[in-house]
Design a protein around this motif. Structure first.
Motif, PDB file in Angstrom:
ATOM      1  N   THR A   4       0.865  -1.184   0.000  1.00 16.14           N
ATOM      2  CA  THR A   4       0.000   0.000   0.000  1.00 16.14           C
ATOM      3  C   THR A   4       0.899   1.231   0.000  1.00 16.14           C
ATOM      4  O   THR A   4       1.818   1.336   0.831  1.00 16.14           O
ATOM      5  N   VAL A   5       0.628   2.142  -0.900  1.00 10.83           N
ATOM      6  CA  VAL A   5       1.430   3.362  -1.023  1.00 10.83           C
ATOM      7  C   VAL A   5       0.506   4.567  -1.013  1.00 10.83           C
ATOM      8  O   VAL A   5      -0.454   4.645  -1.786  1.00 10.83           O
ATOM      9  N   HIS A   6       0.815   5.506  -0.130  1.00 11.63           N
ATOM     10  CA  HIS A   6       0.157   6.809  -0.133  1.00 11.63           C
ATOM     11  C   HIS A   6       1.117   7.793  -0.795  1.00 11.63           C
ATOM     12  O   HIS A   6       2.249   7.962  -0.327  1.00 11.63           O
ATOM     13  N   GLU A   7       0.656   8.415  -1.844  1.00 11.58           N
ATOM     14  CA  GLU A   7       1.570   9.226  -2.662  1.00 11.58           C
ATOM     15  C   GLU A   7       0.780  10.321  -3.363  1.00 11.58           C
ATOM     16  O   GLU A   7      -0.325  10.078  -3.875  1.00 11.58           O
ATOM     17  N   TRP A  18      -0.481   4.534 -13.405  1.00 13.50           N
ATOM     18  CA  TRP A  18       0.894   4.429 -13.900  1.00 13.50           C
ATOM     19  C   TRP A  18       1.862   4.118 -12.761  1.00 13.50           C
ATOM     20  O   TRP A  18       2.773   3.299 -12.907  1.00 13.50           O
ATOM     21  N   LEU A  19       1.681   4.773 -11.619  1.00 14.37           N
ATOM     22  CA  LEU A  19       2.538   4.508 -10.462  1.00 14.37           C
ATOM     23  C   LEU A  19       2.365   3.066  -9.995  1.00 14.37           C
ATOM     24  O   LEU A  19       3.344   2.379  -9.686  1.00 14.37           O
ATOM     25  N   ARG A  20       1.131   2.612  -9.960  1.00  8.53           N
ATOM     26  CA  ARG A  20       0.864   1.235  -9.533  1.00  8.53           C
ATOM     27  C   ARG A  20       1.580   0.233 -10.440  1.00  8.53           C
ATOM     28  O   ARG A  20       2.239  -0.695  -9.963  1.00  8.53           O
ATOM     29  N   ALA A  21       1.456   0.416 -11.743  1.00 12.13           N
ATOM     30  CA  ALA A  21       2.102  -0.507 -12.683  1.00 12.13           C
ATOM     31  C   ALA A  21       3.621  -0.450 -12.547  1.00 12.13           C
ATOM     32  O   ALA A  21       4.305  -1.476 -12.625  1.00 12.13           O
ATOM     33  N   HIS A  22       4.153   0.741 -12.338  1.00 16.83           N
ATOM     34  CA  HIS A  22       5.602   0.888 -12.218  1.00 16.83           C
ATOM     35  C   HIS A  22       6.117   0.183 -10.964  1.00 16.83           C
ATOM     36  O   HIS A  22       7.115  -0.544 -11.011  1.00 16.83           O
ATOM     37  N   LEU A  23       5.446   0.373  -9.843  1.00 18.60           N
ATOM     38  CA  LEU A  23       5.886  -0.262  -8.606  1.00 18.60           C
ATOM     39  C   LEU A  23       5.776  -1.779  -8.692  1.00 18.60           C
ATOM     40  O   LEU A  23       6.659  -2.506  -8.202  1.00 18.60           O
ATOM     41  N   GLU A  76       0.232  -6.448 -10.254  1.00 22.08           N
ATOM     42  CA  GLU A  76      -0.402  -5.145 -10.067  1.00 22.08           C
ATOM     43  C   GLU A  76      -1.531  -5.220  -9.046  1.00 22.08           C
ATOM     44  O   GLU A  76      -1.759  -4.274  -8.289  1.00 22.08           O
ATOM     45  N   ALA A  77      -2.236  -6.338  -9.036  1.00 19.90           N
ATOM     46  CA  ALA A  77      -3.347  -6.494  -8.099  1.00 19.90           C
ATOM     47  C   ALA A  77      -2.890  -6.459  -6.646  1.00 19.90           C
ATOM     48  O   ALA A  77      -3.698  -6.243  -5.742  1.00 19.90           O
ATOM     49  N   SER A  78      -1.601  -6.683  -6.418  1.00 14.48           N
ATOM     50  CA  SER A  78      -1.065  -6.666  -5.059  1.00 14.48           C
ATOM     51  C   SER A  78      -0.624  -5.279  -4.611  1.00 14.48           C
ATOM     52  O   SER A  78      -0.144  -5.113  -3.484  1.00 14.48           O
ATOM     53  N   VAL A  79      -0.735  -4.288  -5.499  1.00 18.65           N
ATOM     54  CA  VAL A  79      -0.301  -2.927  -5.178  1.00 18.65           C
ATOM     55  C   VAL A  79      -1.523  -2.015  -5.115  1.00 18.65           C
ATOM     56  O   VAL A  79      -2.347  -1.995  -6.029  1.00 18.65           O
ATOM     57  N   ARG A  80      -1.643  -1.276  -4.030  1.00 19.12           N
ATOM     58  CA  ARG A  80      -2.699  -0.272  -3.911  1.00 19.12           C
ATOM     59  C   ARG A  80      -2.066   1.104  -3.744  1.00 19.12           C
ATOM     60  O   ARG A  80      -1.217   1.303  -2.862  1.00 19.12           O
ATOM     61  N   VAL A  81      -2.461   2.034  -4.582  1.00 14.42           N
ATOM     62  CA  VAL A  81      -1.996   3.416  -4.503  1.00 14.42           C
ATOM     63  C   VAL A  81      -3.168   4.288  -4.085  1.00 14.42           C
ATOM     64  O   VAL A  81      -4.226   4.271  -4.721  1.00 14.42           O
ATOM     65  N   ILE A  82      -2.983   5.037  -3.022  1.00 14.83           N
ATOM     66  CA  ILE A  82      -4.024   5.916  -2.492  1.00 14.83           C
ATOM     67  C   ILE A  82      -3.539   7.356  -2.616  1.00 14.83           C
ATOM     68  O   ILE A  82      -2.500   7.720  -2.055  1.00 14.83           O
TER      69      ILE A  82
END
Length: 734
Positions: free
Chosen positions: A215-218, A225-230, A238-244
């Protein structure tokens, strides 16, 4: 993020009205939560250690003193940091890689590519401990020869190879031959300095790992795009990354790419097994986040005695980093603005051992319009012709460089209205002829121009039995009122009150939104939102006729009806991108789509000190249909303020020996303050572009274009002195 309750009533059709922002109360009361304000148990803090050389290799660290600071948890370097995958090659269908800030695999290499590159990260229990320890880390280097002085590297510039979005060289006729025999001509050299981003909210990241889930707060301009990059850099789905990212405290391009601070916060969280937060200092932003490239430009104009152009030559050299960066398309406006039978545009690049440049409001067009529009004014002066008359005499019917049709262009109308409203007829043409007491007074104009783009956007719309509407899209709110505008669009499309619409945004768990860049977010989301509302109306009609919505849904055994545009599956996403690219290329071959406008400026110059005061401003814009009169005027006004800073004060100073930025703070890098800005009068024509959804053209960036030239032209009118090198500081007038 769910939009807060509505602050006011707005019965009836609301598109175009000056509706208050739905998040205004949350922001002004401190309820809005930004990236560095999310609490987590066990939160640790990270701080960067920056390289002090421009090129070389790290040969060792002395961390003993730093590690002894109370509260320090770990000091990560390339010797002990977890591995991170290098960024793969960017493609048109891979947005996560398009936003790669640099190609450096931070802390997975001992190589140094610019002065300021992060070479270590300190993680501690408190922010104060992390920053204190970071200042105590000692780094040894083996230096290599570095190229850091843009001004001396012009002769080594390499012609830019073109691509579908940007030409390296473009020709029509023989501009050099036509220029040599032109009855009247100017041949001018302009320079613009590097510029840095200074958003109110410096870059900040909060990262939390839970196993392989992140989980990333940014504060980001591109959640998807940030989600795919991380996901790509850390080897997780990608499903394991959440950007808030519900709120972004200013961006202007700098929060589009993924920079070192974000990646190293995520890396530190993985290494420590704890939530980690990094808040860049203002200096840290300068050292790790790219800004605008410097430029050297030549504009040569040939004309007949009646002012009709016979030749237009615009060449530019801009800088970029060896490990990333973008061509700053300074010659772009010259392919669109003036009818000339002979045109030559050429762009070249210099690679430097500096932090790579990146997007900055109206990239290319902001510095490019400075050179072109200042040159047009000098030509008008040489012809003895009014600057507006010269521009209108060369106003094209079709796109000058390739003959494509304009989808929409009302520049004549903008100038006619602006001249009357500003009182242009009261201007006496001779330089130095107008005074107000001891002040020299000057008036200047310039053309504003910015192209239009669209991205893909997924949207869902739910209509409930009580008449309420929920719009869901992972768009970004950078302060421009994005959620407010989309609520206005949905309200009119479905025939419901504005207060009945809620917009959820700012989270990667929502349908994938577009990036907020290229003045494209509003129109991109609007296109999908209108399509979803149309599907929704058809679904309601299919459920039956007669009675209220609640009765129709009750007979169907439902409490709501929902429609979606766009697919969240991988195959669906790829198909959507392929369809979008095909449409983009078709449109690109057929039309030139852009907003335009006229900037009118009045300055006062102290003849003894050279002090410049901008005393009046009028911007008249043709930006298609306007969704919200209040937020649109605010966006255009903000662009003008940014342009005033570009013209009069902003300049990143780079040491030509070491490549170190010498003024990395707001104490030494001067942005405009309230006392520098006059009342700014904004007018827009509000005429829809028939080829765009709702007639939208985008207006986030056009406001900054033409501003620097209008000021330079006004300064010349006041003083008789031409300044070709930004910023226009008082020493250049004395």
């Amino acid at each position: 993020m769910e939009s807060p309750p509505r602050p006011q009533s707005a019965a009836g059709p609301v598109v175009g009205k000056p509706i208050d922002r739905v998040d205004g109360q949350a922001k002004t009361s401190g309820q809005a939560r930004f990236a560095a304000e999310y609490p987590y148990p066990g939160l640790a803090y990270a701080a960067l250690v920056h390289s002090t050389v421009a090129r070389g290799r790290v040969t060792g660290f002395d961390v003993a003193e730093a590690a002894a600071v109370p509260g320090v948890l770990t000091i990560l370097t390339h010797e002990n940091a977890p591995s991170m995958k290098p960024p793969p090659r960017a493609t048109l269908t891979n947005g996560g890689m398009i936003v790669t800030g640099t190609t450096v695999n931070y802390l997975n290499t001992d190589e140094v590519h610019w002065n300021g590159q992060p070479v270590a990260v300190v993680v501690a229990e408190t922010l104060e401990a992390a920053r204190e320890a970071a200042g105590l880390v000692r780094v040894a280097y083996r230096e290599s020869q570095a190229t850091v002085d843009f001004a001396t590297e012009e002769e080594h510039a390499v012609p830019l190879k073109g691509n579908p979005l940007q030409r390296g060289t473009a020709r029509k006729g023989d501009a050099e031959a036509a220029f040599r025999v032109a009855p009247v001509s100017v041949d001018l050299r302009f320079t613009t300095p590097p510029l840095n981003h200074n958003a109110i909210e410096p870059h900040a990241t909060t990262a939390v790992w839970d196993g392989d889930r992140l989980t990333v707060h940014e504060g980001t301009q591109g959640i998807a795009w940030l989600r795919a990059h991380l996901a790509a850099r850390f080897g997780v789905p990608e499903a394991s990354v959440r950007v808030i990212s519900p709120f972004v405290g200013g961006a202007f391009g700098g929060k589009g790419p993924v920079w070192a601070g974000t990646l190293l916060t995520v890396l530190a969280a993985r290494a420590t097994g704890r939530p980690v937060r990094m808040m860049l200092t203002r200096e840290g932003v300068y050292r790790t986040v790219g800004g605008r490239s410097p430029s050297i430009q030549r504009v040569a104009l040939g004309a007949a005695a009646d002012g009709r152009l016979t030749a237009l030559i615009h060449t530019g050299v801009t800088g970029t980093g060896r490990v990333g960066g973008l061509p700053e398309a300074v010659t772009s406006p010259s392919g669109h603005l003036y009818a000339a039978p002979n045109i030559l545009l050429r762009h070249s690049l210099v690679e430097l051992d500096l932090l790579p440049n990146t997007f900055m409001r109206a990239p290319g067009e902001a510095p490019g319009t400075f050179a072109l529009e200042a040159a047009m004014d000098e030509l008008a002066d040489k012809l003895g012709m009014d600057p507006i008359t010269l521009r209108m005499r060369n106003e094209p019917e079709t796109n000058p460089i390739d003959g494509k049709r304009f989808s929409h262009r009302l520049l004549r109308e903008a100038y006619a209205y602006g001249a009357q409203r500003f009182g242009w007829a009261d201007r006496t043409p001779e330089p130095g002829s107008m005074r107000d007491g001891r002040w020299l007074v000057g008036m200047g104009v310039a053309t504003a121009h910015h192209g239009t783009m669209r991205f893909t956007a997924n949207v869902t719309v739910r209509l409930s039995a009580d008449g309420s509407v929920l719009v869901r899209c992972g768009l970004q709110e950078m302060g421009m009122g994005a959620a407010t505008a989309q609520a206005q669009i949905a309200a009119d499309a479905l025939g419901v009150p504005f207060e009945a619409v809620r917009v959820e945004y700012g989270d990667s768990t929502l349908p994938t939104g577009p990036g907020a860049g290229a003045s494209a977010q509003t129109v991109s989301v609007a296109a999908s939102l209108l399509a979803a509302c149309d599907k929704l109306r058809r679904k309601v009609r299919a459920l039956g006729e007669g009675g209220s919505l609640a009765e129709i849904l009750a007979r169907a055994g439902r409490d709501h009806v929902e429609a979606a545009v766009g697919s969240q599956t991988r195959l669906g996403t790829l198909a959507g991108q392929a369809k979008f690219i095909a449409k983009f290329l078709r449109d690109h071959r057929r039309w030139v789509k852009a907003g335009c406008g006229a900037q009118f400026c009045e300055v006062r110059v102290d003849p003894d000190t050279g002090e410049i005061r901008v005393s009046r401003w009028l911007g008249v814009f043709d930006v298609g249909k306007v969704i919200n009169a209040k937020t649109a005027a605010s966006q255009l006004r903000g662009g003008i303020v940014m342009g005033i800073g570009m013209a009069l004060s902003e300049e990143t100073l780079v040491d030509p020996r070491t490549g170190r930025i010498m003024n990395p703070s707001l104490a030494e890098y001067h942005v405009p303050v309230h006392a520098d800005i006059p009342p700014i009068d904004i007018h827009y024509l509000d005429e829809p572009d028939p080829t765009m959804p709702l007639g939208l053209l985008g207006l986030g960036e056009i406001g900054v274009t033409g501003v620097a030239a209008a000021i330079a032209n006004a300064v010349h009118h006041a003083t008789g002195k031409r300044v070709h090198d930004l910023p226009i500081t008082l020493d250049k007038l004395l």
